[in-house]
Structure formats: structure tokens, C-alpha cells
Design an enzyme around this catalytic site. Structure first.
Site, PDB file in Angstrom:
ATOM      1  N   ASN A 164       0.874  -1.180   0.000  1.00 29.06           N
ATOM      2  CA  ASN A 164       0.000   0.000   0.000  1.00 29.06           C
ATOM      3  C   ASN A 164       0.907   1.224   0.000  1.00 29.06           C
ATOM      4  OD1 ASN A 164      -1.890   1.958   0.381  1.00 29.06           O
ATOM      5  ND2 ASN A 164      -2.512   1.311   2.441  1.00 29.06           N
ATOM      6  N   TRP A 165       1.129   1.773  -1.185  1.00 25.96           N
ATOM      7  CA  TRP A 165       2.038   2.934  -1.285  1.00 25.96           C
ATOM      8  C   TRP A 165       1.427   4.184  -0.677  1.00 25.96           C
ATOM      9  CZ3 TRP A 165       4.177   2.890  -7.034  1.00 25.96           C
ATOM     10  CH2 TRP A 165       4.950   1.729  -7.222  1.00 25.96           C
ATOM     11  N   LYS A 166       0.123   4.216  -0.493  1.00 23.41           N
ATOM     12  CA  LYS A 166      -0.578   5.422  -0.025  1.00 23.41           C
ATOM     13  C   LYS A 166      -0.243   6.584  -0.973  1.00 23.41           C
ATOM     14  CE  LYS A 166      -0.525   3.394   4.526  1.00 23.41           C
ATOM     15  NZ  LYS A 166      -0.538   3.545   5.970  1.00 23.41           N
ATOM     16  N   GLU A 197      -7.412   4.818   7.099  1.00 19.08           N
ATOM     17  CA  GLU A 197      -7.218   6.238   6.769  1.00 19.08           C
ATOM     18  C   GLU A 197      -8.416   6.783   5.992  1.00 19.08           C
ATOM     19  OE1 GLU A 197      -3.342   5.661   5.042  1.00 19.08           O
ATOM     20  OE2 GLU A 197      -2.605   5.128   7.027  1.00 19.08           O
ATOM     21  N   GLU A 211      -6.098  -4.654  10.314  1.00 21.50           N
ATOM     22  CA  GLU A 211      -5.050  -3.674  10.592  1.00 21.50           C
ATOM     23  C   GLU A 211      -5.403  -2.878  11.843  1.00 21.50           C
ATOM     24  OE1 GLU A 211      -2.793  -2.549   6.728  1.00 21.50           O
ATOM     25  OE2 GLU A 211      -4.579  -1.325   6.836  1.00 21.50           O
ATOM     26  N   GLY A 266       1.889   2.472  10.745  1.00 21.46           N
ATOM     27  CA  GLY A 266       2.871   3.545  10.600  1.00 21.46           C
ATOM     28  C   GLY A 266       3.493   3.990  11.911  1.00 21.46           C
ATOM     29  N   SER A 289       2.819  -1.953  10.490  1.00 27.51           N
ATOM     30  CA  SER A 289       4.255  -2.028  10.764  1.00 27.51           C
ATOM     31  C   SER A 289       4.872  -3.392  10.456  1.00 27.51           C
ATOM     32  CB  SER A 289       4.553  -1.593  12.203  1.00 27.51           C
ATOM     33  OG  SER A 289       4.149  -0.244  12.397  1.00 27.51           O
ATOM     34  N   GLY A 320       2.500  -0.958   4.387  1.00 29.44           N
ATOM     35  CA  GLY A 320       2.641   0.438   4.003  1.00 29.44           C
ATOM     36  C   GLY A 320       4.113   0.804   3.863  1.00 29.44           C
ATOM     37  N   GLY A 321       4.672   1.397   4.905  1.00 26.42           N
ATOM     38  CA  GLY A 321       6.029   1.948   4.867  1.00 26.42           C
ATOM     39  C   GLY A 321       7.065   1.010   4.255  1.00 26.42           C
TER      40      GLY A 321
HETATM   41  P1  PGA Z   1       2.343   0.412   7.716  1.00 31.87           P
HETATM   42  O1  PGA Z   1       0.924   0.641   6.992  1.00 31.87           O
HETATM   43  O2  PGA Z   1       2.903  -0.897   7.180  1.00 31.87           O
HETATM   44  O3  PGA Z   1       3.177   1.594   7.313  1.00 31.87           O
HETATM   45  O4  PGA Z   1       2.094   0.339   9.176  1.00 31.87           O
HETATM   46  C1  PGA Z   1       0.051  -0.424   6.780  1.00 31.87           C
HETATM   47  C2  PGA Z   1      -1.205   0.076   6.115  1.00 31.87           C
HETATM   48  O5  PGA Z   1      -1.676   1.174   6.449  1.00 31.87           O
HETATM   49  O6  PGA Z   1      -1.778  -0.600   5.231  1.00 31.87           O
END
Ligand code: PGA
Length: 253
Positions: A9-11, A99, A169, A175, A215, A236-237
Site C-alpha cells: 500500500n504505497w498510499k 485512513e 489492521e 505507521g 508495521s 505500508g512503509g
Molecule cells: P504500515 O501501513 O505498514 O506503514 O504500518 C500499513 C497500512 O496502512 O496498510
């Protein structure tokens, strides 16, 4: 065996050039993908077509939109429909990320509408659920997530639920660098599977891939994905770093 999935998930990150370099670095890394493994790149809307082209000819690797709108078509300036995504060959769509729920007021009923449109246009959904810190501290996370599942998914047919993808999640782990322990992930993900089993039967529940997100990184992926009811991750990250995400893909069981 149900699908084991590493979903990025690059956001709202990366330029087109950075994204394309990242995808190239990942697909040219030595990935150990067997037939039950899938990789999904959740990228910003404008990159969907070019990332899809980069992935052409790769059987287990797909592109995902990070959202779609809850209406079929019409005067909704700036929104993107499931039909539009389908028309450009998008395979997956992430629905109900925390989000989106938090900043764009997406509620369970609206997400049910989005899922209907995703099914109508042949998109595979990755449906997100998960609790905030206060709910975890109050110890009511199981019933909270159960309500999210019931209100957004339980109108679907058993056929639609077969092979469905859910990402659990916990918001406090997204994050933050704070991961749920593998035991915490297993406990609630087993609960989610049982909730689905009670409604749709065990065979359907066993076919649903339940990902963990929050995370996930190369250093903890193997431990988390090793749990019996964790079928990979939504990342994500760490999905923005080629070496990290490649190692996460190679941690799928
Ligand atoms: P994260 O994000 O791996 O940066 O915690 C996960 C997500 O929001 O899908």
C-alpha cells in the site's frame, strides 16, 4: 490452500519514476513465489496503467487501486468508480482502509456499497478492518471488528465470500513501528474467521485470506505470517523499500 498475499500500500507516496524503479527492483529480485502466493501493488490512481504494464506477463503479481467510490457513475468530481478501474484492467481494490474511514468518513454501510460495485465490475476487494488504540485498551477489539465485518460483508453471498480477502489492521500499529504481537494477530484473525464461519460455513471461512497489516517489515514478517490464520500482509512503509518488500514477499508461507 488459500492464497497467501503480500500487498503493498504505497498510499500517497512516490513519483511515477520512483514507483516504476521500485517495481522494477522488486520484480527483478529473486522472488520465491509458488502457485498459492500473490503479490499486489496498491498504487496511486495515475500509476495504475503503467504499473500494470510493468507487470505484464507475470502470473502472480497484480495491481490494486487504493479506493473506489460508492456510486456507480455520475457527477462526483474527483472520484473514481469501480467501472473506471475495471475499464483500465485493474485487478484489485483496497476498500475501507482506516485512513479512508478516519479522514474521509467512510462508514461500514458505505463500504458495503463499494464492495457491491467492486463485485459488479469484477474487481477483487481487499477489505480492511481494525480497531483504534482505545478499543484495544478497553479489550473490546473482537466485538468491534466483528461489527465492521457484519455491517460491510454479511449481505454478500457465500459465493462472493469464497476466496475473499480481508486485511486486519489495528490502527495503533499502522505507521507507528508498533506491531501487534503474532499472538495478538492470530487471536483476532481466528476470531474473524470464526465469525465468517458462523455465517457462511467452515469451507467458506477457510477459503478467505486474512492479511495482517500494521508495521510489517522484513524483520517481523516471517513470525507474523507463520501464524495459522495470518495469510500474508498489507504493508505500508516497508513496501516503499525494494529490499524490504522483496524479503516480505519471500516470508509468505
Ligand atoms: P504500515 O501501513 O505498514 O506503514 O504500518 C500499513 C497500512 O496502512 O496498510
Amino acid at each position: 490452500m488459500r492464497k497467501q498475499i503480500a500487498a503493498a500500500n504505497w498510499k500517497m507516496n512516490l513519483t511515477l519514476e520512483q514507483g516504476s524503479t521500485l517495481v522494477n527492483d522488486i520484480i527483478s529480485a529473486s522472488l520465491m513465489l509458488d502457485k498459492d502466493h500473490l503479490v499486489v501493488f496498491g498504487v496511486p490512481f495515475p500509476y495504475l496503467t503503467s504499473v500494470k504494464q510493468q507487470l505484464a506477463g507475470r502470473e502472480n503479481i497484480f495491481v490494486a487501486a487504493q479506493n473506489c467510490y460508492s456510486k456507480k457513475s455520475g457527477a462526483y468530481t474527483g472520484e473514481v468508480s469501480a467501472e473506471i478501474l475495471h475499464s483500465i484492467g485493474v485487478d484489485y481494490v483496497i476498500i475501507g482502509h482506516s485512513e479512508r474511514r478516519e479522514y474521509f468518513n467512510e462508514c461500514n454501510a458505505m463500504l458495503a456499497e463499494k464492495l457491491n460495485l467492486a463485485f459488479e465490475y469484477g474487481l477483487k476487494a481487499i477489505f480492511c478492518c481494525g480497531e483504534a488504540l482505545a478499543i484495544r485498551e478497553a479489550g473490546t477489539q473482537n466485538s468491534f471488528v466483528e461489527t465492521q465485518i457484519k455491517e460491510s460483508l454479511f449481505h454478500l453471498t457465500a459465493e462472493q465470500m469464497t476466496g475473499f480477502v480481508i486485511a486486519y489492521e489495528p490502527i495503533w500499529a499502522i505507521g507507528t513501528g508498533k506491531t501487534a504481537s503474532s499472538a495478538q494477530a492470530q487471536e483476532i484473525q481466528l476470531h474473524i474467521r470464526n465469525v465468517i464461519g458462523a455465517q457462511y460455513g467452515d469451507a467458506v471461512a477457510q477459503s478467505v485470506s486474512i492479511l495482517y497489516g500494521g508495521s510489517v517489515k522484513a524483520a517481523n514478517a516471517k513470525e507474523i505470517f507463520g501464524q495459522p490464520d495470518v495469510d500474508g500482509g498489507l504493508v505500508g512503509g516497508a513496501s516503499l523499500v525494494a529490499a524490504e518488500f522483496s524479503a516480505i514477499i519471500n516470508s509468505l508461507k
